[in-house]
Design an enzyme around this catalytic site. Structure first.
Site, PDB file in Angstrom:
ATOM      1  N   HIS A   1      -2.984  -3.824  13.199  1.00  0.00           N
ATOM      2  CA  HIS A   1      -1.517  -3.897  13.164  1.00  0.00           C
ATOM      3  C   HIS A   1      -1.038  -5.270  12.696  1.00  0.00           C
ATOM      4  O   HIS A   1      -0.240  -5.374  11.748  1.00  0.00           O
ATOM      5  CB  HIS A   1      -0.968  -3.590  14.559  1.00  0.00           C
ATOM      6  CG  HIS A   1       0.510  -3.717  14.686  1.00  0.00           C
ATOM      7  ND1 HIS A   1       1.359  -2.637  14.715  1.00  0.00           N
ATOM      8  CD2 HIS A   1       1.318  -4.810  14.807  1.00  0.00           C
ATOM      9  CE1 HIS A   1       2.610  -3.054  14.826  1.00  0.00           C
ATOM     10  NE2 HIS A   1       2.610  -4.367  14.896  1.00  0.00           N
ATOM     11  N   GLU A   2      -1.510  -6.310  13.366  1.00  0.00           N
ATOM     12  CA  GLU A   2      -1.025  -7.649  13.021  1.00  0.00           C
ATOM     13  C   GLU A   2      -1.428  -8.056  11.613  1.00  0.00           C
ATOM     14  O   GLU A   2      -0.687  -8.756  10.923  1.00  0.00           O
ATOM     15  CB  GLU A   2      -1.519  -8.672  14.050  1.00  0.00           C
ATOM     16  CG  GLU A   2      -0.950  -8.478  15.447  1.00  0.00           C
ATOM     17  CD  GLU A   2       0.563  -8.411  15.482  1.00  0.00           C
ATOM     18  OE1 GLU A   2       1.225  -9.063  14.650  1.00  0.00           O
ATOM     19  OE2 GLU A   2       1.098  -7.694  16.345  1.00  0.00           O
TER      20      GLU A   2
ATOM     21  N   HIS B   1       1.082  -6.883   9.112  1.00  0.00           N
ATOM     22  CA  HIS B   1       2.159  -7.850   8.907  1.00  0.00           C
ATOM     23  C   HIS B   1       1.702  -8.942   7.937  1.00  0.00           C
ATOM     24  O   HIS B   1       2.460  -9.370   7.057  1.00  0.00           O
ATOM     25  CB  HIS B   1       2.530  -8.508  10.235  1.00  0.00           C
ATOM     26  CG  HIS B   1       3.375  -7.685  11.139  1.00  0.00           C
ATOM     27  ND1 HIS B   1       4.562  -7.100  10.744  1.00  0.00           N
ATOM     28  CD2 HIS B   1       3.220  -7.360  12.454  1.00  0.00           C
ATOM     29  CE1 HIS B   1       5.094  -6.450  11.770  1.00  0.00           C
ATOM     30  NE2 HIS B   1       4.302  -6.581  12.816  1.00  0.00           N
TER      31      HIS B   1
ATOM     32  N   HIS C   1       1.795  -7.885   4.377  1.00  0.00           N
ATOM     33  CA  HIS C   1       3.177  -7.872   3.900  1.00  0.00           C
ATOM     34  C   HIS C   1       3.594  -9.270   3.432  1.00  0.00           C
ATOM     35  O   HIS C   1       4.302  -9.422   2.428  1.00  0.00           O
ATOM     36  CB  HIS C   1       4.078  -7.380   5.038  1.00  0.00           C
ATOM     37  CG  HIS C   1       5.431  -6.913   4.614  1.00  0.00           C
ATOM     38  ND1 HIS C   1       6.404  -6.556   5.510  1.00  0.00           N
ATOM     39  CD2 HIS C   1       6.000  -6.750   3.389  1.00  0.00           C
ATOM     40  CE1 HIS C   1       7.489  -6.182   4.866  1.00  0.00           C
ATOM     41  NE2 HIS C   1       7.276  -6.304   3.575  1.00  0.00           N
TER      42      HIS C   1
END
Length: 709
Positions: free
Chosen positions: A498-499, A502, A505
């Site tokens: 998940h992290e 980020h 992105h």
């Protein structure tokens, strides 16, 4: 989020001292000019990618560097406002974009440390500077002359001949000024400034108090039998020399991971209640703080012409208005609570089978729920943890997925200084060998780190400054005892994916202006890339590459993989209900009117859950209780925690597209990168997603993934 980021770190609002604060300026100027030539924060770092040189940076450098950054921004704003030339994009918008360059550089380092490795000195600086930052932001966004120049350009924007990104930057600043209150009267602006300054102080106080609550709330046990069920390795990691016992720290969630393993019910209850009450009735009580924050936010919203804070806050989001958020909740609550009720009956049955003569309580759920999972799916968390060694998951799982999807390669850098010796650093390269940026990974919990998990930048990508990104991920995994392997639960594996979503992105950002770069998007879109990246954790090709036994190197057996997948919808009623409860609390706190006085925060919380039927399964508490809900009272997710559910809809819908179009391929990864992940905030987010997907997002894939359909 996940309980993150969750989070992405709050962009702290900047401010400058006004004339009424002049008596404090002398000491500030003394600090600002102290050792200016020796302050490494005030010059560009010579390390690769401009990474901060933590071997040179000292606590004493931060306050003078922050003040100098503020002074530089004030001077730049004054030059814009006092210019005799008519406003142009270059002398107004671009000059405004550049005005905070030094301050941004210093803050990026300062807030990385106050979040991940703070100390008394940094906390004192943070407390002192919080109202100054608020005043500085107001000095910019409530500046009538500056807004007049922005407004003039905005009114004539079609005649300026701007490229698409420059036009977007102009529109963004115009909207930001309007949202911040630029159209208020002079008297109302002064009132707004007092609200903003007080809120900045309260938010900082909340964060400091909560960190103290988390640390002081740790529970010490001196009898080994109280901790029956924990492995010797876990016990060793919890050893506390001061008490000659074992200290269990609190994570910043309601449920605590060890509750799943502890056999002693009294121990489980003690740990749960310590977590539940850490900031309620203790020396670190936050109830008065959060009540005042909510009341001030409501008053601020009313001053700005809105019924409540959520209506004001949601203006530039995908949801737009509170009603759309509540519609999302209403579509999920009945199914979630119904499934949670079924799960509760299964767990109560297990309690009876194990000889228990008591009703299910929150501290029992994970312990007996794990037994139910073993029976239904023959899956024991302890069976799979040996296959999830932390660094292997990172390098052969998270990085490997990025290689297959986007062509990236990674090289560990041991020559880049970090702020803590546990932090890992990697350099990223494009498929053609071009350098992409630096990535820092800080995974273990410690007393100097706030709870949760998040991503942020030391250096933000921008063509304006010819900068490549320097990005970090922070998590709070329990640190193993010396010499022991760091083994993760599957939830912790998903958090790592998940992290890094980020981070991707941010790494794929390809913008001219830092204000539009990478993750500078609405809260209810920013969690989409991160949640989407979780899908690759169980993708067969990726899983088999990283799920290797930490002792033997043996690949995880297919039978265990099948068990993980088959149990994927297990406990989803609980998981979704606790998320909805927290999301609802956030919205209830931020849809109160300006005339609302909250005399009892606990009573408010109880009523908020009752009237939305999120208390019907009493053994399912909110993921975050109001008193330790740092996302909304200490960070940038006020009226925004719903975004995890909103973007969950997007990420399941997006993965459904991948499943129907060949799955994990370079072509599919490149298409997502080109059309979404590299676009930052340069396009309307709904249009960006729809153009990539080919249709509006649908909720059915999310319901299917949750086992609710």
């Amino acid at each position: 989020m996940k309980n993150v980021c969750s989070m992405l770190m709050l962009t702290v609002l900047f401010t400058a001292c006004n004339d009424s604060k002049s008596k404090n300026k002398a000491s500030d100027m003394d600090a600002m000019t102290q050792n200016m030539t020796e302050n490494p924060l005030l010059v560009e770092s010579t390390l690769p990618y401009g990474a901060p040189n933590f071997t040179q940076i000292k606590n004493s450098h931060f306050k003078p560097a922050l003040l100098q950054g503020m002074e530089a921004q004030q001077q730049a704003i004054a030059k814009i406002v006092n210019a005799s030339e008519a406003p142009t994009f270059e002398n107004t918008v671009l000059a405004l974009e550049k005005s905070g360059a030094l301050l941004d550089r210093v803050e990026n380092v300062f807030y990385s440390l106050t979040g991940a490795h703070t100390n008394d000195t940094l906390q004192a600086i943070q407390e002192e500077m919080a109202p100054k930052f608020s005043e500085q932001r107001d000095a910019i966004y409530l500046n009538e002359k500056l807004f007049d120049r922005i407004k003039t350009l905005h009114e004539t924007r079609e005649t300026l001949g701007l490229d698409a990104e420059s036009l977007k930057l102009l529109e963004k600043y115009f909207e930001d000024f309007e949202i911040a209150g630029a159209n208020l009267s002079a008297a109302d602006k002064e009132t707004l400034k007092t609200y903003n300054s007080r809120l900045a102080t309260l938010i900082n106080t909340f964060n400091k108090t909560l960190l103290e609550a988390n640390n002081s709330g740790a529970i010490v046990f001196t009898k080994k039998e109280d901790l029956a069920g924990l492995s010797e390795g876990v016990l060793k990691s919890l050893e506390d020399p001061a008490s000659k016992g074992w200290k269990i720290p609190l994570l910043n969630t309601t449920q605590q991971p060890l509750l799943q393993s502890l056999d002693n019910r009294a121990t489980r209850e003690k740990i749960f209640k310590a977590a539940w009450n850490r900031a309620d009735g203790t020396a670190q009580d936050t109830k008065a703080i959060i009540a005042e924050i909510a009341e001030l936010r409501a008053q601020k919203a009313a001053l700005l012409g809105f019924d409540n804070y959520a209506s004001w806050s949601l203006q530039n989001t995908m949801a737009k208005i509170p009603e759309n958020v509540f519609n999302l909740f209403n579509g999920l609550i009945p199914a979630a609570t119904a499934k949670a009720a079924v799960e509760a009956k299964e767990i109560q049955k297990m309690i009876r089978q194990k000889g228990g003569d008591f009703s299910l309580e929150p501290w029992d759920w994970n312990y007996y729920g794990e037994m139910v999972r073993k029976v239904k799916y023959d899956l024991d968390e302890n069976q799979i943890k040996p296959y999830f060694e932390m660094k292997t998951v990172l390098e052969k799982g998270v990085f490997y997925a990025a290689e297959k999807l986007y062509g990236l390669t990674f090289k560990e850098r041991t020559d880049i200084p970090t702020y803590h010796d546990e932090v890992l650093v990697y350099e990223l390269f494009e498929e053609n060998g071009d350098a992409l940026g630096l990535f820092y990974a800080d995974f273990f919990a410690r007393p100097s780190k706030r709870g949760g998990a998040w991503m942020s930048n030391f250096v933000t990508q921008s063509k304006l400054y010819d900068k490549k990104p320097v990005i970090y991920n922070v998590c709070n995994y329990p640190k193993p005892a010396e010499g022991e392997a760091a083994l993760l639960t599957y939830d912790e594996v998903e958090t790592m994916f998940h992290e890094f979503g980020h981070a991707l992105h941010g790494f794929f950002a390809d913008q001219q202006y830092p204000s539009l770069s990478g993750t500078s998007v609405a809260r209810d879109f920013v969690e989409f890339p991160s949640q989407f990246n979780e899908n690759w954790a169980l993708y067969p090709e990726i899983l088999k590459n990283y799920a290797l036994h930490y002792k033997t190197g043996e690949q995880i057996p297919q039978a265990l993989i099948d068990k993980i997948k088959n149990s994927g919808t297990f406990n989803q009623g609980y998981s979704l209900t606790e998320n909805l409860a927290a999301s609802n609390l956030d919205m209830q706190w931020h849809t109160i009117g300006a005339d609302k006085k909250i005399d009892d925060a606990n009573a408010f919380e109880k009523e908020a859950l009752r009237k939305t039927a999120l208390d019907v399964v009493s053994a399912v508490p909110p993921r975050y209780r109001s008193t330790y809900f740092s996302h909304v009272f200490g960070s940038g997710y006020a009226a925004g925690y719903y975004s995890y559910l909103w973007t969950e809809m997007l990420h399941h819908d997006a993965y459904n597209w991948f499943e129907n179009n060949g799955g994990l391929t370079r072509e599919n990864g490149q298409r997502l990168r080109d059309m979404v992940l590299s676009r930052g905030n340069t396009l309307p987010l709904e249009e960006m997603y729809k153009e990539w997907r080919g249709s509006e997002p649908k909720i059915e894939p999310m319901l299917k993934a949750r086992g609710l359909k």
